[in-house]
Design a protein around this motif. Structure first.
Motif, PDB file in Angstrom:
ATOM      1  N   PRO A 112      42.833  47.364  41.551  1.00  0.00           N
ATOM      2  CA  PRO A 112      43.883  46.731  42.247  1.00  0.00           C
ATOM      3  C   PRO A 112      44.945  46.940  41.092  1.00  0.00           C
ATOM      4  O   PRO A 112      44.882  47.036  39.823  1.00  0.00           O
ATOM      5  CB  PRO A 112      43.511  45.279  42.364  1.00  0.00           C
ATOM      6  N   GLY A 148      53.469  42.664  47.263  1.00  0.00           N
ATOM      7  CA  GLY A 148      51.974  42.438  47.719  1.00  0.00           C
ATOM      8  C   GLY A 148      51.455  41.178  47.685  1.00  0.00           C
ATOM      9  O   GLY A 148      52.193  40.374  47.881  1.00  0.00           O
ATOM     10  N   LEU A 157      45.581  38.655  44.797  1.00  0.00           N
ATOM     11  CA  LEU A 157      43.885  38.638  44.900  1.00  0.00           C
ATOM     12  C   LEU A 157      43.155  37.565  44.585  1.00  0.00           C
ATOM     13  O   LEU A 157      43.842  36.799  43.431  1.00  0.00           O
ATOM     14  CB  LEU A 157      43.238  40.077  44.567  1.00  0.00           C
ATOM     15  N   ASP A 167      45.489  39.702  39.597  1.00  0.00           N
ATOM     16  CA  ASP A 167      45.365  41.120  40.529  1.00  0.00           C
ATOM     17  C   ASP A 167      46.228  40.958  41.608  1.00  0.00           C
ATOM     18  O   ASP A 167      46.142  39.816  42.255  1.00  0.00           O
ATOM     19  CB  ASP A 167      44.044  41.090  40.765  1.00  0.00           C
ATOM     20  N   ALA A 211      47.163  43.061  45.579  1.00  0.00           N
ATOM     21  CA  ALA A 211      47.274  44.371  46.441  1.00  0.00           C
ATOM     22  C   ALA A 211      48.469  44.486  46.638  1.00  0.00           C
ATOM     23  O   ALA A 211      48.899  44.020  47.706  1.00  0.00           O
ATOM     24  CB  ALA A 211      46.082  43.917  47.623  1.00  0.00           C
TER      25      ALA A 211
END
Length: 160
Positions: free
Chosen positions: A25, A69, A72, A91, A93
């Motif tokens: 990711p 995005g 996560l 992280d 996505a």
């Protein structure tokens, strides 16, 4: 659980590096790698990166959103970038999107208190915004609203 929306600020070069991860990711890194701001960001939150310049500290003005995005699951983690620099990351996505200038959006943003001083909040490096403002950014970036989970927030019915 409520989903929050964030604008993170970094040079375009740094923001692009975060969403160009090859073997996993992408990531977000804010405020020169500090952990405290990242602790406010929760899994499922949306994040859009605003880049005032192309390069860190550069005079190469860009004033555009460069990535967007969903955060996560997982806690902030330290990452050794070499040379003694060990910033914290989370992280993300990232979704497919086009870079978009902020200038046409400024008059429509709810977070802008004074059009003459619209850039003030960006000095904080990370700040929360409304769903309305995140939708404007996503639309300008031509990002898929479903990939960003718009319309999937919990709906609560009132019982009489």
């Amino acid at each position: 659980m409520a989903r929050n929306n964030w604008i993170a600020v970094a040079s375009a070069a740094h923001a692009r590096r975060g969403c160009a991860a090859v073997d996993g990711p992408g990531y977000m890194q804010v405020c020169h790698g500090k952990v405290a701001p990242l602790k406010r960001v929760r899994p499922g939150d949306r994040v859009a990166y605003y880049a005032p310049t192309v390069s860190m500290g550069g005079k190469d003005r860009l004033q555009s959103f460069v990535s967007i995005g969903i955060v996560l699951p997982g806690e902030p983690y330290a990452f050794d970038m070499g040379g003694g620099f060990v910033p914290f990351r989370k992280d993300v996505a990232y979704v497919a999107a086009q870079e978009a200038s902020i200038l046409p959006l400024v008059p429509q943003f709810e977070f802008v208190e004074s059009p003459q001083r619209w850039g003030y909040k960006f000095r904080f490096g990370l700040f929360d915004i409304s769903d309305h403002d995140m939708r404007l950014i996503a639309q300008a970036m031509q990002a898929d609203p479903q990939a960003l989970h718009f319309g999937t927030e919990p709906q609560y019915a009132l019982a009489f």
